[in-house]
Design an enzyme around this catalytic site. Structure first.
Site, PDB file in Angstrom:
ATOM      1  N   LYS A   1       1.356   2.169 -10.346  1.00  0.00           N
ATOM      2  CA  LYS A   1       1.144   3.611 -10.398  1.00  0.00           C
ATOM      3  C   LYS A   1       1.220   4.108 -11.857  1.00  0.00           C
ATOM      4  O   LYS A   1       1.663   3.369 -12.756  1.00  0.00           O
ATOM      5  CB  LYS A   1       2.171   4.292  -9.498  1.00  0.00           C
ATOM      6  CG  LYS A   1       2.006   3.923  -8.001  1.00  0.00           C
ATOM      7  CD  LYS A   1       3.095   4.584  -7.149  1.00  0.00           C
ATOM      8  CE  LYS A   1       2.920   4.251  -5.672  1.00  0.00           C
ATOM      9  NZ  LYS A   1       4.003   4.865  -4.845  1.00  0.00           N
TER      10      LYS A   1
ATOM     11  N   TYR B   1      -3.991   7.965   0.663  1.00  0.00           N
ATOM     12  CA  TYR B   1      -2.725   8.468   1.199  1.00  0.00           C
ATOM     13  C   TYR B   1      -2.927   9.421   2.373  1.00  0.00           C
ATOM     14  O   TYR B   1      -2.032  10.205   2.703  1.00  0.00           O
ATOM     15  CB  TYR B   1      -1.905   9.134   0.086  1.00  0.00           C
ATOM     16  CG  TYR B   1      -1.164   8.147  -0.801  1.00  0.00           C
ATOM     17  CD1 TYR B   1      -0.333   7.161  -0.251  1.00  0.00           C
ATOM     18  CD2 TYR B   1      -1.270   8.208  -2.191  1.00  0.00           C
ATOM     19  CE1 TYR B   1       0.350   6.263  -1.063  1.00  0.00           C
ATOM     20  CE2 TYR B   1      -0.578   7.310  -3.006  1.00  0.00           C
ATOM     21  CZ  TYR B   1       0.233   6.344  -2.429  1.00  0.00           C
ATOM     22  OH  TYR B   1       0.927   5.461  -3.224  1.00  0.00           O
TER      23      TYR B   1
ATOM     24  N   PHE C   1       5.887  15.964   0.812  1.00  0.00           N
ATOM     25  CA  PHE C   1       5.661  15.376  -0.512  1.00  0.00           C
ATOM     26  C   PHE C   1       4.193  15.055  -0.789  1.00  0.00           C
ATOM     27  O   PHE C   1       3.866  14.520  -1.842  1.00  0.00           O
ATOM     28  CB  PHE C   1       6.506  14.099  -0.670  1.00  0.00           C
ATOM     29  CG  PHE C   1       6.212  13.024   0.350  1.00  0.00           C
ATOM     30  CD1 PHE C   1       5.177  12.117   0.184  1.00  0.00           C
ATOM     31  CD2 PHE C   1       6.991  12.930   1.506  1.00  0.00           C
ATOM     32  CE1 PHE C   1       4.911  11.130   1.122  1.00  0.00           C
ATOM     33  CE2 PHE C   1       6.723  11.942   2.462  1.00  0.00           C
ATOM     34  CZ  PHE C   1       5.678  11.051   2.266  1.00  0.00           C
TER      35      PHE C   1
ATOM     36  N   ARG D   1       5.724  -7.011  -0.131  1.00  0.00           N
ATOM     37  CA  ARG D   1       6.615  -5.879   0.191  1.00  0.00           C
ATOM     38  C   ARG D   1       8.074  -6.226  -0.147  1.00  0.00           C
ATOM     39  O   ARG D   1       8.811  -5.378  -0.648  1.00  0.00           O
ATOM     40  CB  ARG D   1       6.502  -5.504   1.679  1.00  0.00           C
ATOM     41  CG  ARG D   1       5.156  -4.921   2.106  1.00  0.00           C
ATOM     42  CD  ARG D   1       4.942  -3.471   1.761  1.00  0.00           C
ATOM     43  NE  ARG D   1       5.832  -2.548   2.409  1.00  0.00           N
ATOM     44  CZ  ARG D   1       5.672  -1.220   2.339  1.00  0.00           C
ATOM     45  NH1 ARG D   1       4.647  -0.681   1.676  1.00  0.00           N
ATOM     46  NH2 ARG D   1       6.518  -0.413   2.928  1.00  0.00           N
TER      47      ARG D   1
ATOM     48  N   THR E   1      11.128   1.674  -0.347  1.00  0.00           N
ATOM     49  CA  THR E   1      10.354   2.812  -0.856  1.00  0.00           C
ATOM     50  C   THR E   1      11.178   3.662  -1.820  1.00  0.00           C
ATOM     51  O   THR E   1      10.681   4.101  -2.853  1.00  0.00           O
ATOM     52  CB  THR E   1       9.860   3.676   0.321  1.00  0.00           C
ATOM     53  OG1 THR E   1       9.067   2.853   1.187  1.00  0.00           O
ATOM     54  CG2 THR E   1       9.037   4.854  -0.168  1.00  0.00           C
TER      55      THR E   1
ATOM     56  N   ARG F   1      11.225  -2.348  -7.546  1.00  0.00           N
ATOM     57  CA  ARG F   1      11.744  -0.964  -7.544  1.00  0.00           C
ATOM     58  C   ARG F   1      13.241  -0.919  -7.830  1.00  0.00           C
ATOM     59  O   ARG F   1      13.736  -0.003  -8.494  1.00  0.00           O
ATOM     60  CB  ARG F   1      11.415  -0.301  -6.208  1.00  0.00           C
ATOM     61  CG  ARG F   1       9.926   0.071  -6.061  1.00  0.00           C
ATOM     62  CD  ARG F   1       9.600   0.399  -4.624  1.00  0.00           C
ATOM     63  NE  ARG F   1       8.254   0.953  -4.444  1.00  0.00           N
ATOM     64  CZ  ARG F   1       7.666   1.077  -3.257  1.00  0.00           C
ATOM     65  NH1 ARG F   1       8.289   0.674  -2.160  1.00  0.00           N
ATOM     66  NH2 ARG F   1       6.453   1.596  -3.158  1.00  0.00           N
TER      67      ARG F   1
ATOM     68  N   ASN G   1       8.205   5.619  -8.015  1.00  0.00           N
ATOM     69  CA  ASN G   1       8.625   4.278  -7.584  1.00  0.00           C
ATOM     70  C   ASN G   1       7.668   3.156  -8.009  1.00  0.00           C
ATOM     71  O   ASN G   1       7.680   2.065  -7.457  1.00  0.00           O
ATOM     72  CB  ASN G   1       8.924   4.258  -6.081  1.00  0.00           C
ATOM     73  CG  ASN G   1       7.700   4.541  -5.245  1.00  0.00           C
ATOM     74  OD1 ASN G   1       6.610   4.780  -5.777  1.00  0.00           O
ATOM     75  ND2 ASN G   1       7.850   4.505  -3.935  1.00  0.00           N
TER      76      ASN G   1
ATOM     77  N   HIS H   1       2.566   0.486  -5.430  1.00  0.00           N
ATOM     78  CA  HIS H   1       2.157   0.522  -4.023  1.00  0.00           C
ATOM     79  C   HIS H   1       1.830  -0.893  -3.583  1.00  0.00           C
ATOM     80  O   HIS H   1       1.276  -1.678  -4.353  1.00  0.00           O
ATOM     81  CB  HIS H   1       0.904   1.392  -3.845  1.00  0.00           C
ATOM     82  CG  HIS H   1       0.239   1.189  -2.511  1.00  0.00           C
ATOM     83  ND1 HIS H   1       0.638   1.870  -1.386  1.00  0.00           N
ATOM     84  CD2 HIS H   1      -0.756   0.350  -2.110  1.00  0.00           C
ATOM     85  CE1 HIS H   1      -0.098   1.462  -0.351  1.00  0.00           C
ATOM     86  NE2 HIS H   1      -0.954   0.542  -0.771  1.00  0.00           N
TER      87      HIS H   1
ATOM     88  N   GLU I   1      -7.564  -1.063   2.419  1.00  0.00           N
ATOM     89  CA  GLU I   1      -7.259  -0.593   1.066  1.00  0.00           C
ATOM     90  C   GLU I   1      -8.014  -1.401   0.012  1.00  0.00           C
ATOM     91  O   GLU I   1      -8.474  -0.843  -0.984  1.00  0.00           O
ATOM     92  CB  GLU I   1      -5.746  -0.650   0.826  1.00  0.00           C
ATOM     93  CG  GLU I   1      -4.981   0.353   1.685  1.00  0.00           C
ATOM     94  CD  GLU I   1      -3.468   0.206   1.606  1.00  0.00           C
ATOM     95  OE1 GLU I   1      -2.768   0.994   2.263  1.00  0.00           O
ATOM     96  OE2 GLU I   1      -2.983  -0.696   0.884  1.00  0.00           O
TER      97      GLU I   1
HETATM   98  P1  IDP Z   1       5.622   2.759   0.497  1.00  0.00           P
HETATM   99  O1  IDP Z   1       4.954   3.055  -0.835  1.00  0.00           O
HETATM  100  O2  IDP Z   1       6.907   1.997   0.307  1.00  0.00           O
HETATM  101  O3  IDP Z   1       4.698   2.101   1.489  1.00  0.00           O
HETATM  102  P2  IDP Z   1       5.324   5.213   2.060  1.00  0.00           P
HETATM  103  O4  IDP Z   1       6.315   5.698   3.074  1.00  0.00           O
HETATM  104  O5  IDP Z   1       4.041   4.653   2.556  1.00  0.00           O
HETATM  105  O6  IDP Z   1       6.089   4.163   1.114  1.00  0.00           O
HETATM  106  O7  IDP Z   1       5.035   6.437   1.076  1.00  0.00           O
HETATM  107  C1  IDP Z   1       3.993   6.359   0.146  1.00  0.00           C
HETATM  108  C2  IDP Z   1       4.469   6.886  -1.185  1.00  0.00           C
HETATM  109  O8  IDP Z   1       4.757   8.274  -1.056  1.00  0.00           O
HETATM  110  C3  IDP Z   1       5.777   6.279  -1.696  1.00  0.00           C
HETATM  111  O9  IDP Z   1       5.588   5.052  -2.369  1.00  0.00           O
HETATM  112  C4  IDP Z   1       6.254   7.361  -2.634  1.00  0.00           C
HETATM  113  O10 IDP Z   1       5.529   7.318  -3.870  1.00  0.00           O
HETATM  114  C5  IDP Z   1       5.828   8.624  -1.898  1.00  0.00           C
HETATM  115  N1  IDP Z   1       6.908   9.148  -1.054  1.00  0.00           N
HETATM  116  C6  IDP Z   1       7.264   8.730   0.179  1.00  0.00           C
HETATM  117  N2  IDP Z   1       8.289   9.446   0.673  1.00  0.00           N
HETATM  118  C7  IDP Z   1       8.564  10.371  -0.296  1.00  0.00           C
HETATM  119  C8  IDP Z   1       9.542  11.424  -0.392  1.00  0.00           C
HETATM  120  O11 IDP Z   1      10.353  11.658   0.507  1.00  0.00           O
HETATM  121  N3  IDP Z   1       9.514  12.159  -1.548  1.00  0.00           N
HETATM  122  C9  IDP Z   1       8.627  11.923  -2.563  1.00  0.00           C
HETATM  123  N4  IDP Z   1       7.710  10.946  -2.502  1.00  0.00           N
HETATM  124  C10 IDP Z   1       7.676  10.179  -1.390  1.00  0.00           C
HETATM  125 MG    MG Z   2       3.033   2.837   2.469  1.00  0.00          MG
END
Ligand code: IDP
Ligand code: MG
Length: 149
Positions: A9, A49, A57, A85, A91, A102, A112, A115, A126
Site C-alpha cells: 500500500k 474494496y 472506514f 496471510r 488486519t 504488520r 497496515n 493487502h 483480484e
Molecule cells: P485485510 O486487509 O486483513 O484482508 P479487511 O477486513 O479485508 O482486512 O479490510 C481491508 C482493509 O480495510 C484493511 O487492510 C485496512 O486497511 C482497512 N480496514 C479494515 N478495518 C478497518 C477499520 O476498522 N478502520 C480503518 N481501516 C480498516
Molecule cells: Mg481483506
C-alpha cells in the site's frame, strides 16, 4: 495451484519498505508471477474494496489506497493464500504477532502496509483486476527442488 494478489500500500512505498516487505515473501520461498509499480485510481479502488462499501472506514480506505503509488505482486503456488496471510499478520497491526509483516512494521489498522487475497476465489478475481494476462510470467524456478520436497 493458488494465486494471491499482494498490494504494498502507499504507506509501504512512502516509508521505503518495498524491499524489506518483498524480502519477507521471497525469503519464505514464495514464487512471484507478476510485479509492478502503479497508481490505483478511484474506480479500481472501489472495485477492489467493494465488499467494504457502506462500512464506516470505506471512504478513508479509498483515500488511503489511492493516496500514492503502490506495488502489486502475484504469488503463485500450493496453499499460498493461507501462507501469505499468515506472513502478513492480523488486519490490525496493534494485535498482529511479532514476526509478521504488520506486527513488525506497522501500528494502526488504517496504515497496515499490505493487502493479501483472503481466498482462492478472491485471489483469482483480484489478480484479474490488477494484471493483464500478458503481464504474468509462467516460469520454472531452479530452486524449487530445494523449497518443495
Ligand atoms: P485485510 O486487509 O486483513 O484482508 P479487511 O477486513 O479485508 O482486512 O479490510 C481491508 C482493509 O480495510 C484493511 O487492510 C485496512 O486497511 C482497512 N480496514 C479494515 N478495518 C478497518 C477499520 O476498522 N478502520 C480503518 N481501516 C480498516
Ligand atoms: Mg481483506
Amino acid at each position: 495451484m493458488e494465486r494471491s494478489l499482494i498490494i504494498l500500500k502507499p504507506d509501504a512505498v512512502q516509508r521505503g519498505l518495498i524491499g524489506p516487505i518483498i524480502a519477507r515473501l521471497e525469503q519464505r520461498g514464495l514464487k512471484f508471477a507478476g510485479l509492478k509499480l502503479m497508481q490505483v485510481d478511484q474506480a479500481l479502488a472501489q472495485q477492489h474494496y467493494g465488499i467494504h462499501q457502506g462500512k464506516p472506514f470505506f471512504e478513508s480506505l479509498i483515500q488511503y489506497i489511492t493516496s500514492g503509488p503502490v506495488v502489486v505482486l502475484v504469488v503463485v503456488g500450493n496453499n499460498v493464500i493461507q501462507m501469505v496471510r499468515s506472513t502478513v499478520g492480523a488486519t490490525n497491526p496493534a494485535s498482529a504477532a511479532p514476526g509478521t509483516i504488520r506486527g513488525d512494521f506497522a501500528v494502526e489498522i488504517g496504515r497496515n502496509l499490505i493487502h493479501a487475497s483472503d481466498s482462492p476465489e478472491n485471489g483469482e478475481q483480484e489478480v484479474a483486476l490488477f494484471f493483464r494476462p500478458e503481464e504474468l510470467v509462467d516460469w520454472a524456478r531452479s530452486a524449487d527442488s530445494w523449497i518443495y520436497e
